[in-house]
Design an enzyme around this catalytic site. Structure first.
Site, PDB file in Angstrom:
ATOM      1  N   LYS A 250       9.332 -11.382 -17.095  1.00  0.00           N
ATOM      2  CA  LYS A 250      10.136 -12.538 -17.542  1.00  0.00           C
ATOM      3  C   LYS A 250      11.243 -12.832 -16.529  1.00  0.00           C
ATOM      4  O   LYS A 250      11.464 -13.981 -16.135  1.00  0.00           O
ATOM      5  CB  LYS A 250      10.759 -12.228 -18.914  1.00  0.00           C
ATOM      6  CG  LYS A 250      11.682 -13.307 -19.457  1.00  0.00           C
ATOM      7  CD  LYS A 250      12.770 -12.733 -20.378  1.00  0.00           C
ATOM      8  CE  LYS A 250      14.151 -13.020 -19.829  1.00  0.00           C
ATOM      9  NZ  LYS A 250      15.251 -12.385 -20.540  1.00  0.00           N
TER      10      LYS A 250
ATOM     11  N   LYS B 119      22.039 -11.914 -11.441  1.00  0.00           N
ATOM     12  CA  LYS B 119      21.110 -11.082 -12.204  1.00  0.00           C
ATOM     13  C   LYS B 119      19.686 -11.252 -11.675  1.00  0.00           C
ATOM     14  O   LYS B 119      18.945 -10.269 -11.513  1.00  0.00           O
ATOM     15  CB  LYS B 119      21.172 -11.449 -13.691  1.00  0.00           C
ATOM     16  CG  LYS B 119      20.185 -10.682 -14.595  1.00  0.00           C
ATOM     17  CD  LYS B 119      20.560  -9.229 -14.798  1.00  0.00           C
ATOM     18  CE  LYS B 119      19.454  -8.399 -15.462  1.00  0.00           C
ATOM     19  NZ  LYS B 119      19.334  -8.567 -16.904  1.00  0.00           N
TER      20      LYS B 119
END
Lengths: 294, 294
Positions: free
Chosen positions: A238, A170
């Protein structure tokens, strides 16, 4: 007997994912810090704590904003690990640090449970439609056991390796997406200020080795400056933070990710954290005092 | 009567492009600094100078390494502009500075000739097969006149705007390609050192918003470290130099292009200028002391 399923975290992503599971016939035990959101969910049993979810579930899914929230739900008071049974599987579908994932996985193992990291991509639309891409790290047997659930919530489901590797993939994904948006932004501003219509730039570049999905999916947002999310700048920031922290832990140099991470920070500080990540374009436009197409 | 065609610059790209024109029935007048390469070309008339090419051609094509060579062939002693006729079209298919292109275009206009910039992408394979992508800047009428030639040499032919804009789009293209290779390289090294098989990373990323043509076309080169060109590092470094110079001229900030340009410089200085541009990967591997897949 089929596995009983718990679900913790009913936000913009978690809620539609849980709804898809309910619709597929699963009896969910759910928990959400803001209890009303859990009570809004038709057909689910609301638990008093993550611990209570764990006590009543063979598979416990978490879908939370970031590492600290996952740590709190698993390790905190009345947390999942206080209630989890021998042989249960914790499936964390949040996007968090792969390093923390490995630590949590070890702590779950001490309780006789196992853990999968299964972050997703595809956004809230993918969550609603059940077409998320799911990248799964962890043991093969646990993966097979959770697979029927993944197939309800997602489209492309891939087991990529041992614990933590779902998060690693990811992070790799988020690197490529952010850097591609930045590349397309620099190309658009240079081309536009050099006298070329922005749509023509995308047309020509899309036909060759420069072709990428960002230019297709974000075409209208870029050309029209319509930066409604989509996927927000602050979330992508983030995620690059996770990638850089993983790089630091593993000893991997990510020079351009570091630069683009700083650019996302700038965008946040300029009040654009809520815009779609394609708004990276606006930073290059500002620096060049040129809005594309003008 | 059909236009007579001159061709200057018979290198690895120019030679097959000229051959395709000859095969399509054009009588070419050719010039090459190393005369033997011109004489090797069956079915062409070899001229003594660029001037002589221009004296005998309605359309003069140039395919040269960089701006200085194009300037020399056009403006030098016995250059094209000494021999060019009223109403002729100079078609520069080299990849050079858009700023210098505009200057040359003005000088051609003083002689009553016009100029198109028509850089290509698709490499030597595209040149041989006649499938180059051709990005054309200049006047519409000149474009229409040269179009039959472009259609012999290329596949996708696009008129992108006025003089210089073909070069601008080519620069934009080279930005996106280089930055995408860098993005994929960072993703691969982070993922591989984090325990994921590199081919799996490409598989998963290829299915979503991170998907791009580089991961498809360069897949084998990246996974096998087989960096035979392809398109060489040193040429891509030249092209990013053009992009950065154009940015400086137009006042466009290209922060990540600047970083990747430095990386290409490093690769050249480490003796890898002759490798395919996908060898950007090796720089991230070295910095991270990790070869992907190991």
């Amino acid at each position: 007997m089929a596995d009983t399923v718990g679900f913790i975290g009913l936000g913009i992503m978690g809620k539609p994912m849980a709804e898809n599971l309910i619709e597929a016939g699963y009896d969910l035990v759910v928990y959400n810090r803001t209890r009303e959101k859990a009570e809004d969910l038709d057909g689910a049993t609301v638990a008093e704590s993550p611990k209570e979810v764990a006590e009543n579930s063979d598979i416990i899914i978490t879908m939370l904003p970031d590492s600290p929230q996952v740590e709190e739900m698993l390790l905190g008071e009345a947390g999942v690990l206080e209630g989890v049974g021998e042989g249960a599987v914790i499936v964390d579908m949040s996007t968090i640090s792969p390093v923390i994932t490995e630590e949590l996985s070890e702590k779950a193992a001490e309780k006789g449970a196992s853990m999968l990291d299964a972050p997703v991509s595809g956004g809230d639309v993918g969550a609603v439609e059940g077409t998320l891409a799911i990248m799964v790290g962890g043991g093969e047997e646990d993966f097979e056991r959770a697979l029927p659930l993944f197939e309800v919530m997602g489209g492309a489901v891939t087991h990529v390796g041992p614990s933590g590797t779902g998060q690693v993939v990811k992070a790799a994904n988020q690197i490529v997406v952010a850097l591609t948006i930045e590349a397309v932004s620099e190309a658009l501003v240079l081309g536009s200020k050099g006298g070329v219509a922005p749509d023509k730039i995308l047309d020509v570049l899309g036909g060759g080795l420069a072709g990428n999905k960002v230019m297709e999916v974000k075409r209208e947002k870029l050309l029209e400056h319509s930066f409604d999310p989509g996927f927000r700048i602050e979330l992508h920031h983030k995620d690059l933070g996770i990638a850089l922290a993983a790089g630091r832990e593993y000893g991997v140099t990510l020079p351009v990710t570091a630069v683009v991470d700083q650019m996302l920070e700038t965008l946040k500080m300029r009040g654009r954290g809520d815009l779609d990540h394609s708004a990276i374009l606006t930073l290059i436009e500002e620096s060049s005092a040129h809005e594309i197409g003008s």
